[in-house]
Motif scaffolding. Structure first.
Motif, PDB file in Angstrom:
ATOM      1  N   ILE A  14     -24.031   7.442  14.542  1.00 20.49           N
ATOM      2  CA  ILE A  14     -24.556   8.281  13.822  1.00 20.49           C
ATOM      3  C   ILE A  14     -23.204   8.875  13.243  1.00 20.49           C
ATOM      4  O   ILE A  14     -22.179   9.187  14.153  1.00 20.49           O
ATOM      5  CB  ILE A  14     -25.017   9.507  15.059  1.00 20.49           C
ATOM      6  CG1 ILE A  14     -26.279   8.626  15.651  1.00 20.49           C
ATOM      7  CG2 ILE A  14     -25.159  10.868  14.579  1.00 20.49           C
ATOM      8  CD1 ILE A  14     -26.718   9.528  16.737  1.00 20.49           C
ATOM      9  N   ARG A  16     -21.066  11.264   9.683  1.00 20.08           N
ATOM     10  CA  ARG A  16     -21.497  12.360   8.790  1.00 20.08           C
ATOM     11  C   ARG A  16     -22.045  12.000   7.732  1.00 20.08           C
ATOM     12  O   ARG A  16     -22.159  10.680   7.210  1.00 20.08           O
ATOM     13  CB  ARG A  16     -19.894  12.680   8.181  1.00 20.08           C
ATOM     14  CG  ARG A  16     -18.886  12.983   9.270  1.00 20.08           C
ATOM     15  CD  ARG A  16     -17.370  13.294   8.508  1.00 20.08           C
ATOM     16  NE  ARG A  16     -16.651  13.750   9.779  1.00 20.08           N
ATOM     17  CZ  ARG A  16     -16.380  14.768   9.881  1.00 20.08           C
ATOM     18  NH1 ARG A  16     -17.072  16.033   9.447  1.00 20.08           N
ATOM     19  NH2 ARG A  16     -15.436  15.234  10.911  1.00 20.08           N
ATOM     20  N   GLU A  17     -22.722  12.692   6.997  1.00 21.30           N
ATOM     21  CA  GLU A  17     -23.456  12.365   5.750  1.00 21.30           C
ATOM     22  C   GLU A  17     -22.839  11.959   4.584  1.00 21.30           C
ATOM     23  O   GLU A  17     -23.227  10.840   3.941  1.00 21.30           O
ATOM     24  CB  GLU A  17     -24.307  13.810   5.444  1.00 21.30           C
ATOM     25  CG  GLU A  17     -25.470  14.456   6.151  1.00 21.30           C
ATOM     26  CD  GLU A  17     -26.347  15.343   5.193  1.00 21.30           C
ATOM     27  OE1 GLU A  17     -25.657  16.381   5.007  1.00 21.30           O
ATOM     28  OE2 GLU A  17     -27.581  15.164   5.297  1.00 21.30           O
ATOM     29  N   GLN A  39     -32.097  10.381   8.416  1.00 20.44           N
ATOM     30  CA  GLN A  39     -31.282  11.604   8.303  1.00 20.44           C
ATOM     31  C   GLN A  39     -31.552  12.272   9.424  1.00 20.44           C
ATOM     32  O   GLN A  39     -33.054  12.407   9.812  1.00 20.44           O
ATOM     33  CB  GLN A  39     -31.884  12.502   7.045  1.00 20.44           C
ATOM     34  CG  GLN A  39     -31.211  11.933   5.822  1.00 20.44           C
ATOM     35  CD  GLN A  39     -31.826  12.756   4.551  1.00 20.44           C
ATOM     36  OE1 GLN A  39     -32.884  12.988   4.549  1.00 20.44           O
ATOM     37  NE2 GLN A  39     -31.017  13.059   3.810  1.00 20.44           N
ATOM     38  N   LYS A  65     -26.474  14.673  10.107  1.00 20.62           N
ATOM     39  CA  LYS A  65     -25.827  13.409  10.046  1.00 20.62           C
ATOM     40  C   LYS A  65     -26.825  12.077   9.735  1.00 20.62           C
ATOM     41  O   LYS A  65     -28.081  12.566   9.150  1.00 20.62           O
ATOM     42  CB  LYS A  65     -25.625  13.032  11.593  1.00 20.62           C
ATOM     43  CG  LYS A  65     -24.715  14.329  12.413  1.00 20.62           C
ATOM     44  CD  LYS A  65     -23.262  14.044  11.914  1.00 20.62           C
ATOM     45  CE  LYS A  65     -22.385  14.720  12.798  1.00 20.62           C
ATOM     46  NZ  LYS A  65     -21.017  14.456  12.490  1.00 20.62           N
ATOM     47  N   LYS A  67     -28.094   8.268  10.625  1.00 20.48           N
ATOM     48  CA  LYS A  67     -28.105   7.554  11.708  1.00 20.48           C
ATOM     49  C   LYS A  67     -28.434   5.938  11.135  1.00 20.48           C
ATOM     50  O   LYS A  67     -29.422   6.032  10.631  1.00 20.48           O
ATOM     51  CB  LYS A  67     -29.356   7.812  12.661  1.00 20.48           C
ATOM     52  CG  LYS A  67     -29.473   6.901  13.880  1.00 20.48           C
ATOM     53  CD  LYS A  67     -30.365   7.499  14.764  1.00 20.48           C
ATOM     54  CE  LYS A  67     -30.783   6.478  16.189  1.00 20.48           C
ATOM     55  NZ  LYS A  67     -31.711   6.895  16.749  1.00 20.48           N
ATOM     56  N   GLY A  95     -16.466  15.164  14.478  1.00 17.01           N
ATOM     57  CA  GLY A  95     -17.706  14.843  13.925  1.00 17.01           C
ATOM     58  C   GLY A  95     -17.867  13.748  13.221  1.00 17.01           C
ATOM     59  O   GLY A  95     -18.769  13.476  12.441  1.00 17.01           O
ATOM     60  N   GLY A  97     -18.334  10.996  14.399  1.00 15.24           N
ATOM     61  CA  GLY A  97     -19.589  10.364  14.871  1.00 15.24           C
ATOM     62  C   GLY A  97     -19.451   9.512  16.070  1.00 15.24           C
ATOM     63  O   GLY A  97     -18.523   9.423  16.782  1.00 15.24           O
TER      64      GLY A  97
END
Length: 140
Positions: A14, A16-17, A39, A65, A67, A95, A97
């Protein structure tokens, strides 16, 4: 042909975008064959984040996030895959992940009924015909 009784390991990451492209490219570079990407939203230890909207502080409990789910056929591939994800998703900030890995009891390819290692690999004939198809010039 690899052993059909090979150890199957699922890796879930998981991240960060904004790490999506970097992680995907890193997995492609090491030769990971199949991935599933979602997503998702969630929060870690920091319990979300705060943002200011029109001058007002707003607590955001869950953050978007990405995945990744990857199934590999050995502990060697597990380590290579985890290293690629760690390097490509790292920013050094809270953050970044999490990565989880665990053993899979069984894998079955629905179309063919193949199990274990064979279920997560494309047969050689399938791979070579796909490669041939991508090398054919377009007919007009």
């Amino acid at each position: 042909m690899a052993d059909n009784n090979a150890t199957l390991i699922k890796i879930e990451a998981i991240v960060r975008e904004e790490s999506y492209i970097d992680v995907k490219n890193a997995l492609d570079k090491i030769g990971v064959n199949g991935i599933t990407v979602y997503q998702v939203v969630g929060c870690g230890v920091q319990r979300g984040m705060s943002e200011y909207v029109r001058g007002q502080k707003v607590e955001i409990q869950v953050v978007p996030k990405i995945k990744f789910e990857i199934v590999v056929s050995s502990e060697e591939w597990e380590q290579k895959t985890i290293e690629a994800i760690k390097k490509s998703a790292y920013t050094g900030n809270p953050g970044d992940g999490k990565i989880f890995s665990y053993y899979i009891k069984q894998a079955i390819k629905i179309r063919t009924g193949e199990t274990g290692y064979n279920a997560i690999q494309s047969p050689k004939e399938e791979r070579s015909s796909k490669e041939k198809d991508t090398n054919k010039p377009d007919k007009k």
